[in-house]
Design an enzyme around this catalytic site. Structure first.
Site, mmCIF file in Angstrom:
data_model
loop_
_atom_site.group_PDB
_atom_site.id
_atom_site.type_symbol
_atom_site.label_atom_id
_atom_site.label_comp_id
_atom_site.label_asym_id
_atom_site.label_seq_id
_atom_site.Cartn_x
_atom_site.Cartn_y
_atom_site.Cartn_z
ATOM 1 N N CYS A 77 30.524 33.291 46.925
ATOM 2 C CA CYS A 77 30.476 32.791 45.555
ATOM 3 C C CYS A 77 29.189 33.521 44.766
ATOM 4 O O CYS A 77 27.830 33.659 45.482
ATOM 5 C CB CYS A 77 30.016 31.174 45.321
ATOM 6 S SG CYS A 77 29.647 30.752 43.752
ATOM 7 N N VAL B 260 48.724 38.257 33.889
ATOM 8 C CA VAL B 260 48.285 39.737 34.790
ATOM 9 C C VAL B 260 47.332 40.525 33.842
ATOM 10 O O VAL B 260 47.859 41.024 32.705
ATOM 11 C CB VAL B 260 49.472 40.459 35.038
ATOM 12 C CG1 VAL B 260 49.479 41.656 35.462
ATOM 13 C CG2 VAL B 260 50.558 39.481 36.164
ATOM 14 N N LEU B 261 46.304 40.952 34.662
ATOM 15 C CA LEU B 261 45.344 41.689 33.977
ATOM 16 C C LEU B 261 44.474 42.441 34.864
ATOM 17 O O LEU B 261 43.567 41.725 35.709
ATOM 18 C CB LEU B 261 44.140 40.766 33.149
ATOM 19 C CG LEU B 261 43.155 41.584 32.574
ATOM 20 C CD1 LEU B 261 43.579 42.560 31.320
ATOM 21 C CD2 LEU B 261 41.785 40.821 32.070
ATOM 22 N N LEU B 262 44.768 43.596 35.546
ATOM 23 C CA LEU B 262 44.080 44.207 36.417
ATOM 24 C C LEU B 262 42.513 44.357 36.166
ATOM 25 O O LEU B 262 42.261 44.301 35.021
ATOM 26 C CB LEU B 262 44.874 45.656 36.575
ATOM 27 C CG LEU B 262 46.311 45.961 36.926
ATOM 28 C CD1 LEU B 262 46.596 47.303 37.028
ATOM 29 C CD2 LEU B 262 46.763 45.344 38.073
ATOM 30 N N TYR C 69 36.249 40.249 36.693
ATOM 31 C CA TYR C 69 36.276 38.988 37.712
ATOM 32 C C TYR C 69 35.161 38.655 38.374
ATOM 33 O O TYR C 69 34.423 39.573 38.896
ATOM 34 C CB TYR C 69 37.805 39.046 38.650
ATOM 35 C CG TYR C 69 39.013 39.083 37.828
ATOM 36 C CD1 TYR C 69 39.500 37.928 37.409
ATOM 37 C CD2 TYR C 69 39.515 40.291 37.566
ATOM 38 C CE1 TYR C 69 41.003 38.099 36.756
ATOM 39 C CE2 TYR C 69 40.717 40.514 36.726
ATOM 40 C CZ TYR C 69 41.419 39.350 36.484
ATOM 41 O OH TYR C 69 42.653 39.262 35.795
ATOM 42 N N MET D 28 39.832 36.752 44.810
ATOM 43 C CA MET D 28 39.488 38.429 44.724
ATOM 44 C C MET D 28 38.323 38.529 45.668
ATOM 45 O O MET D 28 37.329 37.596 45.708
ATOM 46 C CB MET D 28 39.393 38.867 43.401
ATOM 47 C CG MET D 28 40.608 38.947 42.597
ATOM 48 S SD MET D 28 40.347 39.547 40.768
ATOM 49 C CE MET D 28 39.896 41.053 41.114
ATOM 50 N N GLU E 127 48.771 42.860 47.362
ATOM 51 C CA GLU E 127 49.020 42.400 45.900
ATOM 52 C C GLU E 127 50.368 41.699 45.780
ATOM 53 O O GLU E 127 51.146 41.934 44.813
ATOM 54 C CB GLU E 127 48.778 43.445 45.020
ATOM 55 C CG GLU E 127 47.655 44.277 45.086
ATOM 56 C CD GLU E 127 46.282 43.352 44.634
ATOM 57 O OE1 GLU E 127 46.477 42.538 44.196
ATOM 58 O OE2 GLU E 127 45.125 43.979 45.120
ATOM 59 N N ALA E 128 50.859 40.811 46.736
ATOM 60 C CA ALA E 128 52.227 40.194 46.748
ATOM 61 C C ALA E 128 52.462 39.528 45.502
ATOM 62 O O ALA E 128 53.381 39.138 45.158
ATOM 63 C CB ALA E 128 52.254 39.313 48.055
HETATM 64 N N1 ADP Z 1 31.117 38.339 46.155
HETATM 65 C C1 ADP Z 1 31.545 39.011 47.253
HETATM 66 N N2 ADP Z 1 32.063 38.229 48.632
HETATM 67 C C2 ADP Z 1 32.479 38.918 49.432
HETATM 68 N N3 ADP Z 1 32.711 40.164 49.540
HETATM 69 C C3 ADP Z 1 32.592 41.071 48.237
HETATM 70 C C4 ADP Z 1 31.926 40.328 47.217
HETATM 71 N N4 ADP Z 1 31.811 41.300 46.131
HETATM 72 C C5 ADP Z 1 32.201 42.351 46.854
HETATM 73 N N5 ADP Z 1 32.578 42.281 47.959
HETATM 74 C C6 ADP Z 1 33.214 43.669 48.843
HETATM 75 O O1 ADP Z 1 34.462 43.112 48.713
HETATM 76 C C7 ADP Z 1 35.126 43.539 50.202
HETATM 77 C C8 ADP Z 1 36.365 42.939 50.250
HETATM 78 O O2 ADP Z 1 37.392 43.787 49.583
HETATM 79 P P1 ADP Z 1 38.834 43.603 49.690
HETATM 80 O O3 ADP Z 1 39.423 43.705 50.972
HETATM 81 O O4 ADP Z 1 39.696 44.727 48.768
HETATM 82 O O5 ADP Z 1 39.170 42.195 49.137
HETATM 83 P P2 ADP Z 1 40.247 41.480 48.346
HETATM 84 O O6 ADP Z 1 41.516 42.482 48.682
HETATM 85 O O7 ADP Z 1 40.243 40.108 48.847
HETATM 86 O O8 ADP Z 1 39.999 41.320 46.925
HETATM 87 C C9 ADP Z 1 33.830 43.421 50.914
HETATM 88 O O9 ADP Z 1 33.941 43.629 52.308
HETATM 89 C C10 ADP Z 1 32.584 43.539 50.130
HETATM 90 O O10 ADP Z 1 32.275 44.746 50.532
HETATM 91 C C1 LIG Z 2 42.768 36.255 39.412
HETATM 92 C C2 LIG Z 2 43.604 37.263 38.584
HETATM 93 C C3 LIG Z 2 43.646 38.759 39.181
HETATM 94 N N1 LIG Z 2 44.314 39.430 38.657
HETATM 95 C C4 LIG Z 2 44.365 40.940 39.068
HETATM 96 C C5 LIG Z 2 43.130 41.638 39.191
HETATM 97 C C6 LIG Z 2 43.164 42.481 40.070
HETATM 98 O O1 LIG Z 2 43.662 43.607 39.598
HETATM 99 C C7 LIG Z 2 44.223 42.091 41.275
HETATM 100 C C8 LIG Z 2 43.766 41.240 42.442
HETATM 101 O O2 LIG Z 2 43.107 42.253 43.259
HETATM 102 P P1 LIG Z 2 42.164 41.831 44.735
HETATM 103 O O3 LIG Z 2 42.642 42.670 45.533
HETATM 104 O O4 LIG Z 2 42.514 40.542 45.086
HETATM 105 O O5 LIG Z 2 40.917 41.949 44.327
HETATM 106 O O6 LIG Z 2 45.036 41.017 40.231
HETATM 107 C C9 LIG Z 2 45.500 39.162 37.559
HETATM 108 O O7 LIG Z 2 45.980 40.021 37.174
HETATM 109 N N2 LIG Z 2 45.207 37.807 37.328
HETATM 110 C C10 LIG Z 2 44.605 36.837 37.588
HETATM 111 O O8 LIG Z 2 44.658 35.892 37.221
HETATM 112 ZN ZN ZN Z 3 28.994 28.418 43.704
#
Ligand code: ADP
Ligand SMILES: Cc1cn([C@H]2C[C@H](O)[C@@H](COP(=O)(O)O)O2)c(=O)[nH]c1=O
Ligand code: ZN
Length: 199
Positions: free
Chosen positions: A152, A172-174, A180, A25, A96-97
């Protein structure tokens, strides 16, 4: 080195292929998916983006990143629905595949075999560090896999793990930052040990 997905000949030659964007995430998966889809639109390609209907976090309809980048999408309940919407399409995006059924693997293969560029973004691991949904199989059949990393939040190294900070054992927990945090392996192992002590 030029990324396969950024090689403009590959980007526009209209040959079917599967690109996977995976990681934890906050690693930028959705941003990268949106970037590639918008570039395809600039190249006058016909695009369609799908997301699982259960993912209503930021919007019912759009795919939205944590940094508020967004693109219109079609929410669907089952991977089979993708085939109903893609007869006149050049590029298919799927966000979100990890939440889709295992049929997504066959759907992506069918699309690519029919000359469509398929770009799939999803979590490779769940909060326990186990492979999530159809993602491992999608990585296996992909022509290109891009693993992206968050930072991190404990130590500033690259993060590959999504640590769940609330007590809930369901896969699954949005959620977002209230549920997270992205961690590197070392900080994740430490956090999971602490979690176990509290059970
Ligand atoms: N710890 C973190 N590391 C990197 N990006 C972060 C962090 N926390 C928040 N972000 C934000 O999340 C954005 C990426 O979001 P997104 O593309 O939706 O990620 P993903 O789909 O992988 O969850 C980054 O551009 C940044 O603004
Ligand atoms: C780790 C993990 C995540 N999820 C959920 C939480 C978010 O709603 C999505 C991931 O969204 P992102 O675009 O990658 O930030 O998945 C979950 O349901 N279960 C898990 O273990
Ligand atoms: Zn670390």
């Amino acid at each position: 080195m030029v990324l396969f997905s950024e090689d403009h000949i590959q980007e526009t030659r209209r040959r079917g292929r599967i690109e996977v964007i995976c990681g934890s995430m906050f690693s930028g998966k959705t941003e990268e998916l949106i970037r590639r889809m918008k570039r395809a639109k600039f190249a006058k390609q016909r695009v369609e983006i799908f997301k699982p209907a259960i993912d209503t976090r930021y919007s019912e309809e759009d795919v939205v990143s944590h940094d508020s980048h967004s693109i219109a999408s079609t929410p669907i309940d089952s991977s089979a629905s993708i085939l109903l919407f893609t007869s006149e399409i050049d590029v298919v995006g799927i966000d979100e595949a990890q939440f889709f059924d295992s049929g997504l693997v066959d759907v992506c293969n069918q699309l690519a075999n029919n000359g469509i560029r398929v770009i799939v973004a999803g979590l490779d691991m769940d909060f326990k560090g186990n492979p999530f949904g159809p993602m491992p199989q999608l990585c296996a059949i992909a022509d290109e896999v891009s693993k992206v990393h968050a930072i991190c939040v404990k130590c500033g190294q690259l993060a590959s793990f999504s640590h769940r900070t609330v007590k809930n054992e369901k896969q699954v927990l949005l959620g977002e930052t209230s549920e997270y945090e992205p961690l590197c392996r070392e900080c994740y192992l430490r956090a999971r040990k602490e979690d176990e002590k509290q059970i």
